[in-house]
Design a protein around this motif. Structure first.
Motif, mmCIF file in Angstrom:
data_model
loop_
_atom_site.group_PDB
_atom_site.id
_atom_site.type_symbol
_atom_site.label_atom_id
_atom_site.label_comp_id
_atom_site.label_asym_id
_atom_site.label_seq_id
_atom_site.Cartn_x
_atom_site.Cartn_y
_atom_site.Cartn_z
ATOM 1 N N HIS A 182 0.866 -1.364 0.030
ATOM 2 C CA HIS A 182 -0.174 -0.065 -0.128
ATOM 3 C C HIS A 182 0.880 1.221 0.059
ATOM 4 C CE1 HIS A 182 -3.437 -2.671 0.475
ATOM 5 N NE2 HIS A 182 -2.975 -3.000 1.723
ATOM 6 N N ASN A 186 0.660 4.503 1.916
ATOM 7 C CA ASN A 186 1.042 4.525 3.613
ATOM 8 C C ASN A 186 2.675 4.902 3.659
ATOM 9 O OD1 ASN A 186 -1.348 4.064 4.647
ATOM 10 N ND2 ASN A 186 -1.099 1.578 4.680
ATOM 11 N N HIS A 199 5.610 7.530 3.729
ATOM 12 C CA HIS A 199 5.782 9.035 3.907
ATOM 13 C C HIS A 199 6.332 9.558 2.406
ATOM 14 C CE1 HIS A 199 6.664 8.344 8.300
ATOM 15 N NE2 HIS A 199 5.275 8.187 8.029
ATOM 16 N N LEU A 240 6.661 -0.822 6.233
ATOM 17 C CA LEU A 240 5.373 -0.660 7.046
ATOM 18 C C LEU A 240 4.975 -1.318 7.798
ATOM 19 C CD1 LEU A 240 3.382 0.554 3.558
ATOM 20 C CD2 LEU A 240 4.480 1.953 5.050
ATOM 21 N N ARG A 288 6.560 -0.732 11.046
ATOM 22 C CA ARG A 288 6.182 0.487 11.545
ATOM 23 C C ARG A 288 4.741 0.273 12.147
ATOM 24 N NH1 ARG A 288 5.742 4.823 7.119
ATOM 25 N NH2 ARG A 288 7.893 4.822 7.655
ATOM 26 N N LYS A 289 3.708 -0.640 11.721
ATOM 27 C CA LYS A 289 2.673 -0.918 12.013
ATOM 28 C C LYS A 289 2.640 -1.770 13.747
ATOM 29 C CE LYS A 289 -1.854 -2.857 10.829
ATOM 30 N NZ LYS A 289 -2.860 -3.565 10.071
ATOM 31 N N PHE A 334 0.201 5.942 10.603
ATOM 32 C CA PHE A 334 0.600 6.302 9.004
ATOM 33 C C PHE A 334 0.225 7.838 8.889
ATOM 34 C CE2 PHE A 334 -0.348 1.770 8.132
ATOM 35 C CZ PHE A 334 1.134 1.163 8.362
ATOM 36 N N SER A 335 1.283 8.643 8.336
ATOM 37 C CA SER A 335 0.898 9.908 8.097
ATOM 38 C C SER A 335 0.219 9.845 6.270
ATOM 39 C CB SER A 335 2.106 10.650 8.077
ATOM 40 O OG SER A 335 3.181 10.286 7.024
ATOM 41 N N PRO A 362 -2.745 9.463 4.824
ATOM 42 C CA PRO A 362 -3.490 8.080 4.303
ATOM 43 C C PRO A 362 -4.036 8.539 3.182
ATOM 44 C CG PRO A 362 -4.587 9.257 6.035
ATOM 45 C CD PRO A 362 -3.374 10.081 6.003
ATOM 46 N N GLU A 366 -5.526 3.609 -1.081
ATOM 47 C CA GLU A 366 -4.617 2.254 -1.304
ATOM 48 C C GLU A 366 -5.049 1.965 -2.685
ATOM 49 O OE1 GLU A 366 -5.336 -0.434 1.749
ATOM 50 O OE2 GLU A 366 -4.630 0.757 3.451
#
Length: 252
Positions: free
Chosen positions: A10, A13, A15, A233, A236-237, A243-244, A246, A249
């Motif tokens: 995706h 998601n 940056h 990702l 990070r999740k 997530f910045s 958004p 997707e």
């Protein structure tokens, strides 16, 4: 041998800077693969279209960074201006000093400060240089005793710190590299995403349907960067970070 499928990613998601790196990673992987860009005309057209637009997107990111630096510079300048005023105010209690030593120290320091009355109205560079000169003057042997008598060393130190902080950012700013064109990061990213999705869908479809060697190898190259950033990702999740930006997707 079974043809690999397109790795799910995706890209919305990522940056903005990561998205640029993601596209650059694909170009780097493809260039290092030895695969001929001339093997398929449609692929080449999409590839070159993506390659043409990514430098413009990077310029847009530079503008964003420059604006952020500009805002930070303004904030640091306000701190410095406040420290200039604090230094000037620090000698005011001695205007009516009762001892000769303090009176002499007050008048000596005031004479120096009077030469910098409008320093906060100067341009960034002029103010930085003049404040440096002011600090250097008051820290010299000539005024050491007066500074100690009036106990203003702390105010002088604060001004030196804020002037240095401002100058460090100003010296490395991106502002001087700004061009007159104004770019839209959001708009450019959408364009890049659309082209990239078409390119990846085209590669994947041909690799699955035709099992053509060119597309199978190119899909492997494509998946290399997709797998890397999918892992980014996922980590990070797992770390609970939000997530910045958004955006929509892929596939939705």
């Amino acid at each position: 041998m079974k043809t690999p499928k397109l790795v799910v990613l995706h890209t919305a998601n990522l940056h903005n800077a990561e998205f640029s790196q993601f596209i650059a990673r694909f170009f780097e992987d493809f260039a290092g693969s030895g695969i001929s860009l001339e093997a398929d005309a449609t692929f080449k057209e999409l590839y070159e279209s993506l390659n043409t637009k990514i430098p413009v997107y990077n310029k847009a990111l530079e503008q964003v960074r420059a604006k952020e630096e500009s805002k930070k510079l303004s904030e640091l300048d306000k701190v410095r201006d406040a420290d200039v005023q604090a230094l000037k105010d620090s000698i005011k209690p001695y205007r009516n000093a009762k001892t000769e030593a303090k009176q002499k120290a007050y008048h000596a320091i005031k004479l120096v400060l009077d030469g910098y009355k409008d320093v906060i109205k100067d341009t960034y560079e002029e103010e930085t240089n003049r404040v440096k000169t002011l600090i250097s003057t008051l820290k010299s042997a000539q005024y050491q005793a007066q500074v100690e008598t009036l106990k203003i060393g702390e105010f002088l130190g604060e001004l030196e710190t804020s002037n240095t902080a401002f100058n460090e950012l100003f010296s490395h700013r991106s502002l001087k590299d700004l061009q007159k064109e104004v770019y839209s990061v959001k708009g450019l990213r959408k364009e890049l995403t659309d082209i990239y999705q078409k390119l990846s869908a085209y590669i994947n479809a041909n690799a699955q349907v035709k099992s053509d060697e060119f597309f199978v190898k190119t899909l492997e190259v494509l998946n290399n960067s997709r797998k890397y950033y999918a892992d980014v990702l996922a980590r990070r999740k797992a770390g609970g970070k939000v997530f910045s930006e958004p955006l929509k997707e892929e596939g939705k």
